[in-house]
Write a protein that holds these residues in place. Structure first.
Motif, PDB file in Angstrom:
ATOM      1  N   VAL A  51       0.834  -1.202   0.000  1.00 21.12           N
ATOM      2  CA  VAL A  51       0.000   0.000   0.000  1.00 21.12           C
ATOM      3  C   VAL A  51       0.872   1.258   0.000  1.00 21.12           C
ATOM      4  O   VAL A  51       0.612   2.214  -0.743  1.00 21.12           O
ATOM      5  CB  VAL A  51      -0.980  -0.013   1.195  1.00 21.12           C
ATOM      6  CG1 VAL A  51      -1.682   1.312   1.353  1.00 21.12           C
ATOM      7  CG2 VAL A  51      -1.995  -1.141   1.034  1.00 21.12           C
ATOM      8  N   GLN A  52       1.920   1.272   0.807  1.00 18.30           N
ATOM      9  CA  GLN A  52       2.831   2.425   0.831  1.00 18.30           C
ATOM     10  C   GLN A  52       3.487   2.620  -0.536  1.00 18.30           C
ATOM     11  O   GLN A  52       3.623   3.748  -1.007  1.00 18.30           O
ATOM     12  CB  GLN A  52       3.919   2.224   1.879  1.00 18.30           C
ATOM     13  CG  GLN A  52       3.447   2.311   3.295  1.00 18.30           C
ATOM     14  CD  GLN A  52       4.538   1.877   4.266  1.00 18.30           C
ATOM     15  OE1 GLN A  52       5.326   0.979   3.972  1.00 18.30           O
ATOM     16  NE2 GLN A  52       4.560   2.504   5.433  1.00 18.30           N
ATOM     17  N   TYR A  53       3.889   1.523  -1.162  1.00 12.23           N
ATOM     18  CA  TYR A  53       4.569   1.611  -2.458  1.00 12.23           C
ATOM     19  C   TYR A  53       3.630   2.184  -3.523  1.00 12.23           C
ATOM     20  O   TYR A  53       4.020   3.041  -4.301  1.00 12.23           O
ATOM     21  CB  TYR A  53       5.083   0.240  -2.875  1.00 12.23           C
ATOM     22  CG  TYR A  53       5.906   0.275  -4.136  1.00 12.23           C
ATOM     23  CD1 TYR A  53       7.197   0.754  -4.119  1.00 12.23           C
ATOM     24  CD2 TYR A  53       5.360  -0.148  -5.348  1.00 12.23           C
ATOM     25  CE1 TYR A  53       7.954   0.808  -5.274  1.00 12.23           C
ATOM     26  CE2 TYR A  53       6.112  -0.103  -6.508  1.00 12.23           C
ATOM     27  CZ  TYR A  53       7.411   0.368  -6.473  1.00 12.23           C
ATOM     28  OH  TYR A  53       8.150   0.430  -7.621  1.00 12.23           O
ATOM     29  N   ARG A  54       2.376   1.693  -3.539  1.00 12.09           N
ATOM     30  CA  ARG A  54       1.423   2.214  -4.519  1.00 12.09           C
ATOM     31  C   ARG A  54       1.174   3.705  -4.309  1.00 12.09           C
ATOM     32  O   ARG A  54       1.115   4.481  -5.244  1.00 12.09           O
ATOM     33  CB  ARG A  54       0.101   1.455  -4.443  1.00 12.09           C
ATOM     34  CG  ARG A  54       0.129   0.193  -5.285  1.00 12.09           C
ATOM     35  CD  ARG A  54      -1.178  -0.537  -5.242  1.00 12.09           C
ATOM     36  NE  ARG A  54      -0.917  -1.709  -4.432  1.00 12.09           N
ATOM     37  CZ  ARG A  54      -1.689  -2.190  -3.500  1.00 12.09           C
ATOM     38  NH1 ARG A  54      -2.840  -1.635  -3.232  1.00 12.09           N
ATOM     39  NH2 ARG A  54      -1.338  -3.247  -2.819  1.00 12.09           N
ATOM     40  N   ALA A  55       1.027   4.123  -3.045  1.00 12.07           N
ATOM     41  CA  ALA A  55       0.802   5.537  -2.745  1.00 12.07           C
ATOM     42  C   ALA A  55       2.022   6.358  -3.162  1.00 12.07           C
ATOM     43  O   ALA A  55       1.880   7.449  -3.731  1.00 12.07           O
ATOM     44  CB  ALA A  55       0.513   5.731  -1.265  1.00 12.07           C
ATOM     45  N   HIS A  56       3.212   5.843  -2.913  1.00  6.13           N
ATOM     46  CA  HIS A  56       4.448   6.530  -3.280  1.00  6.13           C
ATOM     47  C   HIS A  56       4.551   6.697  -4.797  1.00  6.13           C
ATOM     48  O   HIS A  56       4.884   7.775  -5.275  1.00  6.13           O
ATOM     49  CB  HIS A  56       5.647   5.752  -2.745  1.00  6.13           C
ATOM     50  CG  HIS A  56       6.970   6.272  -3.215  1.00  6.13           C
ATOM     51  ND1 HIS A  56       7.524   7.434  -2.711  1.00  6.13           N
ATOM     52  CD2 HIS A  56       7.837   5.798  -4.147  1.00  6.13           C
ATOM     53  CE1 HIS A  56       8.676   7.653  -3.315  1.00  6.13           C
ATOM     54  NE2 HIS A  56       8.887   6.673  -4.190  1.00  6.13           N
ATOM     55  N   THR A  57       4.272   5.639  -5.545  1.00  4.74           N
ATOM     56  CA  THR A  57       4.397   5.723  -7.006  1.00  4.74           C
ATOM     57  C   THR A  57       3.352   6.665  -7.589  1.00  4.74           C
ATOM     58  O   THR A  57       3.605   7.331  -8.581  1.00  4.74           O
ATOM     59  CB  THR A  57       4.284   4.340  -7.690  1.00  4.74           C
ATOM     60  OG1 THR A  57       3.072   3.713  -7.313  1.00  4.74           O
ATOM     61  CG2 THR A  57       5.452   3.467  -7.305  1.00  4.74           C
ATOM     62  N   GLN A  58       2.177   6.768  -6.976  1.00  8.55           N
ATOM     63  CA  GLN A  58       1.145   7.693  -7.459  1.00  8.55           C
ATOM     64  C   GLN A  58       1.565   9.135  -7.202  1.00  8.55           C
ATOM     65  O   GLN A  58       1.224  10.027  -7.963  1.00  8.55           O
ATOM     66  CB  GLN A  58      -0.200   7.395  -6.821  1.00  8.55           C
ATOM     67  CG  GLN A  58      -0.809   6.112  -7.330  1.00  8.55           C
ATOM     68  CD  GLN A  58      -2.097   5.752  -6.620  1.00  8.55           C
ATOM     69  OE1 GLN A  58      -2.466   6.370  -5.619  1.00  8.55           O
ATOM     70  NE2 GLN A  58      -2.763   4.744  -7.117  1.00  8.55           N
ATOM     71  N   GLN A  59       2.289   9.380  -6.117  1.00  9.16           N
ATOM     72  CA  GLN A  59       2.746  10.748  -5.826  1.00  9.16           C
ATOM     73  C   GLN A  59       3.842  11.172  -6.782  1.00  9.16           C
ATOM     74  O   GLN A  59       3.939  12.344  -7.123  1.00  9.16           O
ATOM     75  CB  GLN A  59       3.278  10.823  -4.393  1.00  9.16           C
ATOM     76  CG  GLN A  59       2.195  10.706  -3.350  1.00  9.16           C
ATOM     77  CD  GLN A  59       2.777  10.651  -1.934  1.00  9.16           C
ATOM     78  OE1 GLN A  59       3.992  10.630  -1.757  1.00  9.16           O
ATOM     79  NE2 GLN A  59       1.910  10.615  -0.945  1.00  9.16           N
ATOM     80  N   VAL A  60       4.681  10.225  -7.213  1.00 10.34           N
ATOM     81  CA  VAL A  60       5.799  10.536  -8.089  1.00 10.34           C
ATOM     82  C   VAL A  60       5.302  10.897  -9.480  1.00 10.34           C
ATOM     83  O   VAL A  60       5.860  11.761 -10.142  1.00 10.34           O
ATOM     84  CB  VAL A  60       6.784   9.347  -8.146  1.00 10.34           C
ATOM     85  CG1 VAL A  60       7.863   9.564  -9.197  1.00 10.34           C
ATOM     86  CG2 VAL A  60       7.405   9.132  -6.787  1.00 10.34           C
ATOM     87  N   VAL A  61       4.239  10.255  -9.926  1.00  7.91           N
ATOM     88  CA  VAL A  61       3.715  10.473 -11.285  1.00  7.91           C
ATOM     89  C   VAL A  61       3.029  11.777 -11.400  1.00  7.91           C
ATOM     90  O   VAL A  61       2.832  12.665 -10.915  1.00  7.91           O
ATOM     91  CB  VAL A  61       2.722   9.339 -11.684  1.00  7.91           C
ATOM     92  CG1 VAL A  61       2.080   9.616 -13.014  1.00  7.91           C
ATOM     93  CG2 VAL A  61       3.447   8.037 -11.687  1.00  7.91           C
TER      94      VAL A  61
END
Length: 61
Positions: A51-61
């Motif tokens: 869940v943290q990884y998905r949230a992180h990748t969405q913030q980067v995009v």
């Protein structure tokens, strides 16, 4: 991929616990799924939970 997931569930939950009944199993499975998605860290995911990884990748995009 799903076969790997079920293998992990069996080795980390099913084979390690005894369940009193189906409701007990369902509750433990629900607890495990929460752990699996929110608390379990993975090296492949840069030390984050899924869940943290998905949230992180969405913030980067």
């Amino acid at each position: 991929m799903i076969e790997n997931f079920f293998g992990i569930i069996k080795s980390e939950l099913l084979y390690l616990k005894e369940f009193d009944n189906m409701e007990h199993f369902k509750q433990e499975l629900e607890n495990y799924m929460d752990y699996y998605n929110h608390k379990r860290i993975k090296a492949k995911l840069k030390g984050m939970s899924p869940v943290q990884y998905r949230a992180h990748t969405q913030q980067v995009v």
